[in-house]
Structures are given as structure tokens and as C-alpha cells.
Design an enzyme around this catalytic site. Structure first.
Site, PDB file in Angstrom:
ATOM      1  N   HIS A 130      -7.734  -0.701   5.057  1.00 57.61           N
ATOM      2  CA  HIS A 130      -6.669   0.105   5.676  1.00 57.61           C
ATOM      3  C   HIS A 130      -6.339   1.265   4.746  1.00 57.61           C
ATOM      4  O   HIS A 130      -6.269   2.420   5.169  1.00 57.61           O
ATOM      5  CB  HIS A 130      -5.455  -0.780   5.913  1.00 57.61           C
ATOM      6  N   HIS A 188       1.293   3.907   1.994  1.00 52.48           N
ATOM      7  CA  HIS A 188       1.834   4.607   3.164  1.00 52.48           C
ATOM      8  C   HIS A 188       3.360   4.640   3.101  1.00 52.48           C
ATOM      9  O   HIS A 188       4.006   3.665   2.699  1.00 52.48           O
ATOM     10  CB  HIS A 188       1.361   3.937   4.452  1.00 52.48           C
ATOM     11  N   ASP A 243      -0.587  -4.292   5.880  1.00 55.33           N
ATOM     12  CA  ASP A 243      -1.290  -3.806   7.059  1.00 55.33           C
ATOM     13  C   ASP A 243      -2.763  -4.201   7.049  1.00 55.33           C
ATOM     14  O   ASP A 243      -3.600  -3.538   7.668  1.00 55.33           O
ATOM     15  CB  ASP A 243      -1.170  -2.281   7.153  1.00 55.33           C
ATOM     16  N   ASP A 300       5.784   4.335   5.107  1.00 56.69           N
ATOM     17  CA  ASP A 300       6.620   3.339   5.780  1.00 56.69           C
ATOM     18  C   ASP A 300       6.587   1.992   5.072  1.00 56.69           C
ATOM     19  O   ASP A 300       7.224   1.037   5.517  1.00 56.69           O
ATOM     20  CB  ASP A 300       6.226   3.189   7.256  1.00 56.69           C
ATOM     21  N   HIS A 301       5.880   1.925   3.938  1.00 56.95           N
ATOM     22  CA  HIS A 301       5.888   0.726   3.103  1.00 56.95           C
ATOM     23  C   HIS A 301       6.391   1.042   1.692  1.00 56.95           C
ATOM     24  O   HIS A 301       7.180   0.286   1.132  1.00 56.95           O
ATOM     25  CB  HIS A 301       4.483   0.113   3.045  1.00 56.95           C
ATOM     26  N   HIS A 352       4.149  -5.456  10.206  1.00 58.32           N
ATOM     27  CA  HIS A 352       4.662  -4.877  11.448  1.00 58.32           C
ATOM     28  C   HIS A 352       4.776  -5.932  12.540  1.00 58.32           C
ATOM     29  O   HIS A 352       4.033  -6.921  12.546  1.00 58.32           O
ATOM     30  CB  HIS A 352       3.740  -3.765  11.963  1.00 58.32           C
ATOM     31  N   HIS A 366       0.844  -1.198   0.000  1.00 58.10           N
ATOM     32  CA  HIS A 366       0.000   0.000   0.000  1.00 58.10           C
ATOM     33  C   HIS A 366       0.876   1.245   0.000  1.00 58.10           C
ATOM     34  O   HIS A 366       2.102   1.156   0.127  1.00 58.10           O
ATOM     35  CB  HIS A 366      -0.987   0.000   1.158  1.00 58.10           C
TER      36      HIS A 366
END
Length: 298
Positions: free
Chosen positions: A152, A98, A174, A100-101, A213, A96
Site C-alpha cells: 500500500h 498517508h 491499510d 489520514d493516518h 478503515h 504508514h
């Protein structure tokens, strides 16, 4: 997530890099989880801890020595792993958008030419192959199936990777965590129910689940709040705490395990329904997610 005063960052060519460097400074040494690998005759999955609690993954076809990286937010760490394994990196599989990905995609493409960058959302950096539900890919001799799981984020994709004989590997980003699920930032309880119950839970029970995570202990604390007498859950928590005390990952789990102790995969179970005094599985999904959003263990 973290509560630190963020300094003003001037206009710079690589804002994602600046944010990443700032967060490394805030978190010090970052994710202290040890890197590990899961082997089979056809596929190797290497866990690459990143940031504070993220996981990146390198998938290697043992026959062709071709590889893909899931969510390479720390490009240097990924490239070091590629060199150590002596493989040819061909794909980035992004779950996705975001940061941090997907925040390392553009840098990865600068460092490795010709990468195929897959994902289901136009907001993903360096995307050059947009995928949809049911699309098929190849990593060497490994088969990859894209599974659309919006909630998400509205463009979230999970990736099912299979060989001829090894246990399938399911990379859930996520959407599905060990003992939990992602927040409904852009979606609804109905969408998460469809993702977890109607799609992922219908895959083979022996699928290994690789999530985005290391949230396992926190998730199981909430799960125990919902089902305090669940013996499978109690045993899993004991095991997970032992792993984390030694800086070892709690990844992977399996779909069969998740059905035993993950409340978000158990919305039809009487004990979970009784906890929120609801019987409709979709309403139960919404109620337990809402409760978990503000849950603080005693």
C-alpha cells in the site's frame, strides 16, 4: 473517496490542520461510528472512530496503565480518551505515512511531550523511532512486534501486540481490512501476497485484527462477487450490515475469520482462482485487486 471542489488554501503554518478542518466541514459530523472497547485481563483496546471512516486505536496495558495510540489523526479525540482512561500515553505507533493516518503526529507531540513516535517510513511526521521488520517494543508489560508489510506504501508497518494470556491484537493499517486489503499504491501483487499470505496468515488464528478503515460492507460486496456461494461470507455480510445500521463497528475480526471469507487471503482457493481463470496465487492477487479497484456492486 470524496468528490467536492476544493477551495484554494493559502500558505499557512499548519497545512495538515487546515486540510483536516476542511474535510470535517465537507463530511459534517464525520465518522458516526460509536466508540467501543475490547477488554482482557492485560490489555484494553479502545476504538476511536475518526474522519469519515478511519479508526484510531488506544492500546492500554491494564497493569502499568501505560498506553499507545495507533494513527492519531484527530489529536483532540485521542487526548480526551487518554484523560477518560486516566493513562500515561508513551507511544504513537504509525502504520504508514498517508495524512489520514500520520497527519496528527506533529500536533500530538506538541500537546504531549516526550512521546516515542514509531513508524517504518521517513515520510511520517514527527518520527523519532524508525522501526523495521521484527523490531520489538514495550507498552508497559505488553510486547509489540513490528511487521514490515510494504505494498500500500513502501514503508507500511503492522503491529502485533501481545500479553501473557490475552488474544494477540494485530493492527494492520491499510494492509489488511475486514474482507479486503489496501490498494497497491506503491507496491506489487508479490509484495501484498508476501504480506498477507507469508507473514500475517502465519500468525496465530485467534489474533484479533484491527484495521485502519470501516470498509467491511463494501469489501464483502466484492468478496460475494468472487465467491457468491461462500456460506461464511454470506453470514458475515448479514452480520456486518446489521452492525452498520446501528452505527456499530465491524472491528475486530480474527485471522481465522479472514481466511474463511477474505478473497485476498484465499488466493490459493479453487473458487477464487476460478473467478479470474488463474492458478498462480500471486497472479490471482494482482487480478482480483485490479478488478476490485473499479468494482461497483449491482
Amino acid at each position: 473517496m470524496w468528490r467536492q471542489a476544493c477551495p484554494n488554501i493559502p500558505s499557512i503554518p499548519n497545512p495538515r490542520g487546515a486540510i483536516l478542518n476542511f474535510l470535517k466541514g465537507v463530511w459534517g459530523r464525520g465518522n458516526s461510528t460509536l466508540s467501543t472497547a475490547i477488554y482482557s485481563s492485560e490489555m484494553k483496546v479502545k476504538l476511536l472512530p475518526a474522519l469519515q471512516d478511519n479508526y484510531m486505536y488506544m492500546i492500554i496495558c491494564e497493569q502499568s496503565r501505560e498506553a499507545a495510540i495507533i494513527d492519531p489523526v484527530e489529536p483532540e479525540k485521542c487526548l480526551n480518551a487518554v484523560k477518560e482512561e486516566n493513562v500515561k500515553l508513551t507511544h504513537i505507533l504509525t502504520t504508514h505515512h498517508h495524512w489520514d493516518h500520520a497527519g496528527g503526529n506533529e500536533e500530538m507531540c506538541k500537546l504531549v511531550k516526550g512521546l516515542t513516535v514509531c513508524g517504518g517510513d521517513d515520510r511520517i511526521g514527527a518520527l523519532n523511532k524508525k522501526v523495521e521488520d521484527g523490531d520489538k517494543l514495550k507498552i508497559g508489560n505488553l510486547d509489540v512486534t513490528c511487521i514490515f508489510t510494504p505494498c500500500h506504501t513502501m514503508g507500511h508497518i503492522c503491529y502485533l501486540v501481545e500479553g501473557n494470556s490475552n488474544a494477540p491484537a494485530l493492527f494492520t493499517g491499510d494492509t489488511l481490512f475486514v474482507g479486503g486489503c489496501g490498494r497497491f499504491f506503491e507496491g506489487t501483487p508479490h509484495q501484498m501476497h508476501e504480506a498477507l499470505i507469508e507473514k500475517l496468515s502465519k500468525l496465530p488464528d485467534h489474533c484479533n485484527v484491527y484495521c485502519g478503515h470501516e470498509y467491511t460492507v463494501q469489501n464483502l460486496q466484492y468478496a460475494l462477487h468472487v465467491e457468491p456461494e461462500n456460506k461464511d461470507l454470506i453470514e458475515k455480510m448479514e452480520w456486518a450490515k446489521g452492525r452498520r445500521e446501528r452505527n456499530l463497528p465491524t472491528i475486530p475480526s480474527s485471522l481465522n475469520e479472514e481466511k474463511l471469507y477474505n478473497p485476498f487471503m484465499r488466493t490459493s482457493q479453487p473458487a477464487v482462482q476460478q473467478h479470474v481463470q488463474l492458478t498462480d496465487p500471486i497472479e490471482v492477487m494482482g487480478a482480483i485487486r485490479k478488478e476490485k479497484d473499479t468494482f461497483k456492486p449491482k
